[in-house]
Scaffold this motif. Structure first.
Motif, PDB file in Angstrom:
ATOM      1  N   LEU A  55       9.941  31.443   4.640  1.00  0.00           N
ATOM      2  CA  LEU A  55       8.666  31.768   5.283  1.00  0.00           C
ATOM      3  C   LEU A  55       7.875  30.490   5.576  1.00  0.00           C
ATOM      4  CD1 LEU A  55       6.656  33.878   6.260  1.00  0.00           C
ATOM      5  CD2 LEU A  55       5.762  34.025   3.931  1.00  0.00           C
ATOM      6  N   THR A  56       7.897  29.542   4.619  1.00  0.00           N
ATOM      7  CA  THR A  56       7.202  28.264   4.823  1.00  0.00           C
ATOM      8  C   THR A  56       7.803  27.501   5.992  1.00  0.00           C
ATOM      9  OG1 THR A  56       6.684  28.139   2.457  1.00  0.00           O
ATOM     10  CG2 THR A  56       6.546  26.100   3.740  1.00  0.00           C
ATOM     11  N   GLN A  57       9.148  27.456   6.031  1.00  0.00           N
ATOM     12  CA  GLN A  57       9.821  26.767   7.132  1.00  0.00           C
ATOM     13  C   GLN A  57       9.506  27.436   8.473  1.00  0.00           C
ATOM     14  OE1 GLN A  57      13.929  26.866   5.978  1.00  0.00           O
ATOM     15  NE2 GLN A  57      13.757  25.140   4.546  1.00  0.00           N
ATOM     16  N   THR A  58       9.536  28.774   8.468  1.00  0.00           N
ATOM     17  CA  THR A  58       9.236  29.513   9.700  1.00  0.00           C
ATOM     18  C   THR A  58       7.804  29.254  10.162  1.00  0.00           C
ATOM     19  OG1 THR A  58      10.793  31.260   9.045  1.00  0.00           O
ATOM     20  CG2 THR A  58       9.185  31.793  10.753  1.00  0.00           C
ATOM     21  N   THR A  59       6.882  29.218   9.175  1.00  0.00           N
ATOM     22  CA  THR A  59       5.468  28.957   9.505  1.00  0.00           C
ATOM     23  C   THR A  59       5.301  27.567  10.111  1.00  0.00           C
ATOM     24  OG1 THR A  59       4.752  30.397   7.692  1.00  0.00           O
ATOM     25  CG2 THR A  59       3.137  28.829   8.581  1.00  0.00           C
ATOM     26  N   ASN A  60       5.946  26.571   9.504  1.00  0.00           N
ATOM     27  CA  ASN A  60       5.868  25.199  10.029  1.00  0.00           C
ATOM     28  C   ASN A  60       6.473  25.121  11.429  1.00  0.00           C
ATOM     29  OD1 ASN A  60       4.647  24.292   7.666  1.00  0.00           O
ATOM     30  ND2 ASN A  60       6.597  23.726   6.720  1.00  0.00           N
ATOM     31  N   TYR A  61       7.604  25.799  11.628  1.00  0.00           N
ATOM     32  CA  TYR A  61       8.254  25.804  12.933  1.00  0.00           C
ATOM     33  C   TYR A  61       7.351  26.457  13.973  1.00  0.00           C
ATOM     34  CZ  TYR A  61      11.803  26.633  16.514  1.00  0.00           C
ATOM     35  OH  TYR A  61      12.499  26.657  17.681  1.00  0.00           O
ATOM     36  N   ALA A  62       6.698  27.565  13.548  1.00  0.00           N
ATOM     37  CA  ALA A  62       5.777  28.266  14.457  1.00  0.00           C
ATOM     38  C   ALA A  62       4.604  27.361  14.833  1.00  0.00           C
ATOM     39  CB  ALA A  62       5.272  29.554  13.811  1.00  0.00           C
ATOM     40  N   LYS A  63       4.104  26.587  13.853  1.00  0.00           N
ATOM     41  CA  LYS A  63       3.010  25.655  14.150  1.00  0.00           C
ATOM     42  C   LYS A  63       3.479  24.589  15.143  1.00  0.00           C
ATOM     43  CE  LYS A  63       0.470  26.163   9.790  1.00  0.00           C
ATOM     44  NZ  LYS A  63       0.013  25.484   8.561  1.00  0.00           N
ATOM     45  N   GLY A  64       4.716  24.116  14.939  1.00  0.00           N
ATOM     46  CA  GLY A  64       5.263  23.127  15.868  1.00  0.00           C
ATOM     47  C   GLY A  64       5.368  23.689  17.275  1.00  0.00           C
ATOM     48  N   LEU A  65       5.822  24.939  17.374  1.00  0.00           N
ATOM     49  CA  LEU A  65       5.922  25.579  18.688  1.00  0.00           C
ATOM     50  C   LEU A  65       4.546  25.741  19.324  1.00  0.00           C
ATOM     51  CD1 LEU A  65       8.610  28.366  18.074  1.00  0.00           C
ATOM     52  CD2 LEU A  65       8.877  26.212  19.317  1.00  0.00           C
ATOM     53  N   GLU A  66       3.554  26.097  18.504  1.00  0.00           N
ATOM     54  CA  GLU A  66       2.187  26.237  19.012  1.00  0.00           C
ATOM     55  C   GLU A  66       1.668  24.905  19.553  1.00  0.00           C
ATOM     56  OE1 GLU A  66      -0.127  27.830  15.868  1.00  0.00           O
ATOM     57  OE2 GLU A  66       0.664  29.881  16.071  1.00  0.00           O
ATOM     58  N   SER A  67       1.989  23.818  18.814  1.00  0.00           N
ATOM     59  CA  SER A  67       1.564  22.491  19.262  1.00  0.00           C
ATOM     60  C   SER A  67       2.229  22.119  20.581  1.00  0.00           C
ATOM     61  CB  SER A  67       1.894  21.450  18.188  1.00  0.00           C
ATOM     62  OG  SER A  67       1.537  20.145  18.616  1.00  0.00           O
ATOM     63  N   GLU A  68       3.554  22.388  20.674  1.00  0.00           N
ATOM     64  CA  GLU A  68       4.275  22.097  21.915  1.00  0.00           C
ATOM     65  C   GLU A  68       3.738  22.951  23.066  1.00  0.00           C
ATOM     66  OE1 GLU A  68       8.437  22.518  21.401  1.00  0.00           O
ATOM     67  OE2 GLU A  68       8.591  20.967  19.849  1.00  0.00           O
ATOM     68  N   LEU A  69       3.440  24.212  22.772  1.00  0.00           N
ATOM     69  CA  LEU A  69       2.896  25.108  23.793  1.00  0.00           C
ATOM     70  C   LEU A  69       1.552  24.600  24.295  1.00  0.00           C
ATOM     71  CD1 LEU A  69       3.063  27.705  25.418  1.00  0.00           C
ATOM     72  CD2 LEU A  69       2.033  28.924  23.484  1.00  0.00           C
ATOM     73  N   ALA A  70       0.719  24.124  23.366  1.00  0.00           N
ATOM     74  CA  ALA A  70      -0.581  23.582  23.756  1.00  0.00           C
ATOM     75  C   ALA A  70      -0.406  22.356  24.651  1.00  0.00           C
ATOM     76  CB  ALA A  70      -1.400  23.227  22.515  1.00  0.00           C
ATOM     77  N   THR A  71       0.568  21.491  24.277  1.00  0.00           N
ATOM     78  CA  THR A  71       0.834  20.295  25.097  1.00  0.00           C
ATOM     79  C   THR A  71       1.326  20.686  26.480  1.00  0.00           C
ATOM     80  OG1 THR A  71       1.400  19.016  23.114  1.00  0.00           O
ATOM     81  CG2 THR A  71       2.161  18.156  25.232  1.00  0.00           C
ATOM     82  N   ILE A  72       2.264  21.656  26.520  1.00  0.00           N
ATOM     83  CA  ILE A  72       2.797  22.118  27.809  1.00  0.00           C
ATOM     84  C   ILE A  72       1.697  22.740  28.657  1.00  0.00           C
ATOM     85  CG2 ILE A  72       4.335  23.805  28.882  1.00  0.00           C
ATOM     86  CD1 ILE A  72       6.253  23.344  26.522  1.00  0.00           C
ATOM     87  N   THR A  73       0.811  23.502  28.016  1.00  0.00           N
ATOM     88  CA  THR A  73      -0.297  24.128  28.743  1.00  0.00           C
ATOM     89  C   THR A  73      -1.212  23.065  29.345  1.00  0.00           C
ATOM     90  OG1 THR A  73      -0.234  26.042  27.258  1.00  0.00           O
ATOM     91  CG2 THR A  73      -2.245  25.700  28.549  1.00  0.00           C
ATOM     92  N   THR A  74      -1.495  22.013  28.551  1.00  0.00           N
ATOM     93  CA  THR A  74      -2.350  20.922  29.051  1.00  0.00           C
ATOM     94  C   THR A  74      -1.696  20.211  30.223  1.00  0.00           C
ATOM     95  OG1 THR A  74      -3.260  20.583  26.822  1.00  0.00           O
ATOM     96  CG2 THR A  74      -3.528  18.798  28.415  1.00  0.00           C
ATOM     97  N   GLU A  75      -0.389  19.900  30.076  1.00  0.00           N
ATOM     98  CA  GLU A  75       0.327  19.226  31.160  1.00  0.00           C
ATOM     99  C   GLU A  75       0.387  20.111  32.397  1.00  0.00           C
ATOM    100  OE1 GLU A  75       1.424  16.166  31.310  1.00  0.00           O
ATOM    101  OE2 GLU A  75       0.673  15.754  29.289  1.00  0.00           O
ATOM    102  N   ASN A  76       0.569  21.407  32.188  1.00  0.00           N
ATOM    103  CA  ASN A  76       0.611  22.341  33.306  1.00  0.00           C
ATOM    104  C   ASN A  76      -0.712  22.365  34.055  1.00  0.00           C
ATOM    105  OD1 ASN A  76       1.962  24.469  34.841  1.00  0.00           O
ATOM    106  ND2 ASN A  76       0.488  25.839  33.875  1.00  0.00           N
ATOM    107  N   GLU A  77      -1.814  22.314  33.301  1.00  0.00           N
ATOM    108  CA  GLU A  77      -3.140  22.276  33.934  1.00  0.00           C
ATOM    109  C   GLU A  77      -3.309  21.002  34.750  1.00  0.00           C
ATOM    110  OE1 GLU A  77      -5.904  22.708  30.772  1.00  0.00           O
ATOM    111  OE2 GLU A  77      -5.591  24.875  30.559  1.00  0.00           O
ATOM    112  N   LYS A  78      -2.821  19.859  34.179  1.00  0.00           N
ATOM    113  CA  LYS A  78      -2.904  18.591  34.911  1.00  0.00           C
ATOM    114  C   LYS A  78      -2.097  18.657  36.194  1.00  0.00           C
ATOM    115  CE  LYS A  78      -3.644  15.599  30.864  1.00  0.00           C
ATOM    116  NZ  LYS A  78      -3.075  14.489  30.052  1.00  0.00           N
ATOM    117  N   LEU A  79      -0.863  19.217  36.085  1.00  0.00           N
ATOM    118  CA  LEU A  79      -0.021  19.332  37.270  1.00  0.00           C
ATOM    119  C   LEU A  79      -0.659  20.250  38.307  1.00  0.00           C
ATOM    120  CD1 LEU A  79       3.549  19.592  35.668  1.00  0.00           C
ATOM    121  CD2 LEU A  79       2.604  17.679  36.964  1.00  0.00           C
ATOM    122  N   SER A  80      -1.280  21.323  37.832  1.00  0.00           N
ATOM    123  CA  SER A  80      -1.949  22.243  38.756  1.00  0.00           C
ATOM    124  C   SER A  80      -3.067  21.532  39.501  1.00  0.00           C
ATOM    125  CB  SER A  80      -2.498  23.444  37.987  1.00  0.00           C
ATOM    126  OG  SER A  80      -1.456  24.192  37.399  1.00  0.00           O
TER     127      SER A  80
END
Length: 232
Positions: A55-80
């Motif tokens: 569960l701890t590993q899954t939670t950390n992985y989920a946080k990592g995905l959230e961070s990557e998603l936030a970065t992708i969202t920011t880059e997507n906004e810049k590209l837009s």
């Protein structure tokens, strides 16, 4: 003294032994049952620990995905934003290109009009004046001058005398022999000696066509009243 063993005592003793066996058996069963429960409990504890770790590993992985998603969202906004900016620039370039195209078309129309005026000026007939004589006895006539060039569509670079056109050459009517030197006074250009090396279908009378280097210079030359002195 020997005791007398009765049937009742035998039965009583048997019952006691049986009860003892039952009690002992029950205690043994409970002991084995407790051991089984303790083993199951330890297994549950191990499973729980593994589950917590996963569960701890899954939670950390989920946080990592959230961070990557936030970065992708920011880059997507810049590209837009860049895409929108490029669209605006493209529209601006289209308008500018349309404006330049309109200007180019107007310049072409102006060039056509100037060429038409130049041709009309060249073809306009001029009467031959009777002429005068200079102090040196040379014939002097009043005429009209235009300019021509080899650097235009339909123009040639060879004169009627067979020479390559160059600075200092003029075209005149046949009453002036090829190779004749003439001194021409042109307003805005001054006085200069030229050589008659060319003819022209529109060159009649006292008209003279002066060679210049460029088409624009020929157009700007226009039509000028001149004085022509026949030198030889």
């Amino acid at each position: 003294m020997k005791q007398k063993i009765t049937k009742g005592k035998v039965i009583q003793n048997c019952l006691k032994v049986t009860a003892a066996i039952v009690v002992a058996g029950g205690v043994g069963f409970q002991f084995h049952e407790i051991q089984g429960l303790e083993k199951d409990l330890n297994t549950l504890k191990d499973n729980h620990a593994n589950t917590v770790q996963e569960l701890t590993q899954t939670t950390n992985y989920a946080k990592g995905l959230e961070s990557e998603l936030a970065t992708i969202t920011t880059e997507n906004e810049k590209l837009s934003n860049k895409v929108e900016k490029l669209k605006e620039d493209n529209e601006s370039l289209k308008k500018e290109n349309s404006s330049l195209s309109d200007k180019n078309n107007k310049l072409k129309e102006t060039e056509k009009e100037l060429n038409k005026k130049l041709i009309e000026a060249r073809e306009r007939p001029r009467p031959v004046s009777t002429g005068n004589q200079s102090s040196s006895g040379n014939k002097v006539v009043n005429g009209v001058a235009t300019a021509y060039t080899a650097n235009c569509v339909g123009c040639t670079g060879t004169t009627a005398s067979g020479k390559k056109v160059s600075d200092g050459m003029v075209a005149m009517a046949s009453w002036v022999p090829l190779g004749t030197k003439v001194r021409i006074t042109i307003p805005g250009y001054g006085t200069r000696v030229y050589t008659v090396e060319d003819r022209g279908g529109a060159i009649k009378g006292n008209k003279v066509d002066v060679f210049v280097e460029s088409h624009s210079e020929a157009v700007n030359f226009g039509v000028r009243e001149v004085k022509i002195e026949i030198l030889d």
